[in-house]
Write a protein that holds these residues in place. Structure first.
Motif, short mmCIF file in Angstrom:
data_model
loop_
_atom_site.label_atom_id
_atom_site.label_comp_id
_atom_site.label_asym_id
_atom_site.label_seq_id
_atom_site.Cartn_x
_atom_site.Cartn_y
_atom_site.Cartn_z
N UNK A 10 8.29 11.68 3.11
CA UNK A 10 8.42 12.40 1.82
C UNK A 10 9.58 13.24 1.70
N UNK A 11 10.05 13.80 0.43
CA UNK A 11 11.30 14.44 0.45
C UNK A 11 11.13 15.94 1.07
N UNK A 12 12.36 16.69 1.17
CA UNK A 12 12.34 17.71 1.74
C UNK A 12 12.54 18.99 0.68
N UNK A 13 12.08 19.98 1.02
CA UNK A 13 12.43 21.25 0.29
C UNK A 13 13.66 21.84 0.33
N UNK A 14 14.22 22.37 -0.64
CA UNK A 14 15.37 22.83 -0.57
C UNK A 14 15.48 24.66 -0.05
N UNK A 15 14.37 24.92 0.13
CA UNK A 15 14.36 26.28 0.69
C UNK A 15 13.16 26.62 1.22
N UNK A 18 0.82 -1.11 0.24
CA UNK A 18 0.10 -0.15 -0.14
C UNK A 18 0.96 1.20 -0.10
N UNK A 19 1.94 1.33 0.60
CA UNK A 19 2.91 2.28 0.47
C UNK A 19 3.56 2.61 -0.93
N UNK A 20 3.71 3.91 -1.25
CA UNK A 20 4.12 3.96 -2.52
C UNK A 20 4.79 5.26 -2.54
N UNK A 21 5.62 5.90 -3.82
CA UNK A 21 6.03 6.96 -3.69
C UNK A 21 5.45 7.78 -5.02
N UNK A 22 4.92 9.06 -4.72
CA UNK A 22 4.44 9.88 -5.96
C UNK A 22 5.33 10.89 -6.20
N UNK A 23 5.85 11.01 -7.36
CA UNK A 23 6.96 11.75 -7.88
C UNK A 23 6.06 13.29 -8.64
N UNK A 24 6.55 14.50 -7.92
CA UNK A 24 6.10 15.55 -8.32
C UNK A 24 7.33 16.57 -8.88
N UNK A 25 6.92 17.67 -9.36
CA UNK A 25 7.96 18.65 -10.00
C UNK A 25 8.81 18.85 -8.88
N UNK A 26 8.17 19.03 -7.70
CA UNK A 26 9.17 19.57 -6.46
C UNK A 26 9.68 18.30 -5.64
N UNK A 27 9.64 17.13 -6.05
CA UNK A 27 10.27 15.90 -5.45
C UNK A 27 9.29 15.00 -4.99
N UNK A 28 9.99 13.77 -4.35
CA UNK A 28 9.10 12.82 -4.11
C UNK A 28 8.23 12.95 -2.87
N UNK A 29 7.17 12.38 -3.05
CA UNK A 29 5.70 12.41 -1.82
C UNK A 29 5.53 10.91 -1.80
N UNK A 30 5.81 10.68 -0.36
CA UNK A 30 5.46 9.39 0.21
C UNK A 30 3.93 9.44 0.39
N UNK A 31 3.21 8.14 0.04
CA UNK A 31 1.72 8.02 0.00
C UNK A 31 1.37 6.64 0.46
N UNK A 32 0.43 6.42 0.81
CA UNK A 32 -0.52 5.17 0.96
C UNK A 32 -1.59 5.24 0.07
N UNK A 33 -1.44 4.12 -1.06
CA UNK A 33 -2.58 3.98 -2.06
C UNK A 33 -3.24 2.89 -2.00
N UNK A 34 -4.68 2.94 -1.94
CA UNK A 34 -5.42 1.60 -1.74
C UNK A 34 -5.93 1.03 -2.85
N UNK A 35 -5.22 1.38 -4.07
CA UNK A 35 -6.08 0.82 -5.28
C UNK A 35 -5.79 -0.81 -5.60
#
Length: 280
Positions: free
Chosen positions: A68-73, A1-18
């Motif tokens: 999730x990933x950290x912002x750089x500023x 169920x855990x996954x990583x979603x990639x956005x323009x700002x970096x990786x976002x950790x998620x749980x996806x129940x699909x």
């Protein structure tokens, strides 16, 4: 169920129940966004029952939170930047013929509100859970102000110990099971200290955008615990009135109804999503 979603700002950790839904059709998708120092796990008690009903849930750690990933500023932790992440994920999740519901808890409510105001057409409903119209106040604000110098001078570990001591002094304190306590500590120490500071600043200075939200043509639910100790029930009740929104109070719950009374929270959410009553 855990996954990583990639956005323009970096990786976002998620749980996806699909994957839990299996062969049955997906009847709706829900995007859950947690509060300050929270994480995707704050919605865990709701996820399997929703999947059994054919509702896909995607719950996330916001940027800088837990896994999730950290912002750089500093700019990456402002409400506007966090809302841009939510908008990008919503654009990916939105599909023709399948409703997309958005739920923001606490500080996540302020973030998701900004996402709704930016692109209301992406969503079929919006729920503010234990969130308020503007900056936080009361005892929570006092605690945040007291925590700020501890974080700046001594770091996350010292702040965790400070919070633990304050919790134990609360007359309502109940000792958590060891496994839960270990998770909460791990999660807290995984936060980006810069993110905690900047998101805390945002939480303490947020403008009241209730009038803006009231003009959006979208079904809205204001849901909170009967004993919420962040934004008071009176503040949230008044916000619901100003929004012309549906309003549900969850008994036997305070600031985290999805954890404290998941059955009643689930019932309120699914009723709202099914009926999606119009704005008054």
């Amino acid at each position: 169920m855990k996954t990583t979603l990639h956005t323009a700002a970096g990786p976002i950790a998620a749980m996806d129940t699909l994957g839990l839904i299996g062969e049955q059709p997906v009847v709706a998708t829900v995007l859950f966004v947690p509060g300050y120092t929270g994480s995707k796990e704050d919605f865990l008690p709701l996820l399997r029952p929703l999947a059994e009903a054919g509702i896909r849930s995607v719950s996330i750690d916001m940027r800088g939170q837990y896994e999730s990933g950290w912002a750089d500023s500093e700019a990456g932790y402002r409400i506007s930047a966090l809302a841009a992440d939510v908008t990008e994920l919503a654009e990916r999740l939105a599909t023709d013929g399948c409703p997309l519901h958005l739920v923001g808890h606490s500080f996540g409510g302020l973030v998701t509100r900004a996402a709704v105001l930016n692109k209301p057409e992406l969503f079929d409903s919006f729920t503010l859970m234990g969130s308020g119209p503007a900056a936080i106040s009361g005892p929570r604000l006092t605690a945040m102000v007291a925590a700020e110098p501890i974080l700046a001078q001594h770091g996350l570990e010292a702040l965790w110990e400070h919070i633990a001591l304050l919790s134990q002094a609360d007359p309502k304190f109940r000792k958590s099971p060891p496994a839960l306590l270990a998770f909460l500590r791990e999660r807290f120490l995984a936060n980006d200290p810069l993110g905690l500071r900047v998101m805390g600043d945002e939480l303490r200075s947020a403008d009241d955008r209730t009038e803006d939200l009231s003009r959006v043509e979208l079904p809205i639910l204001v849901l909170h615990g009967a004993d919420d100790d962040a934004w008071t029930p009176a503040i949230q009740t008044d916000m619901a009135r100003r929004l012309g929104a549906e309003h549900r109070v969850i008994a036997d719950a305070a600031h985290s109804p999805a954890v404290e009374n998941p059955a009643s929270t689930l019932s309120a959410l699914t009723w709202f999503w099914e009926h999606r009553p119009g704005r008054s």
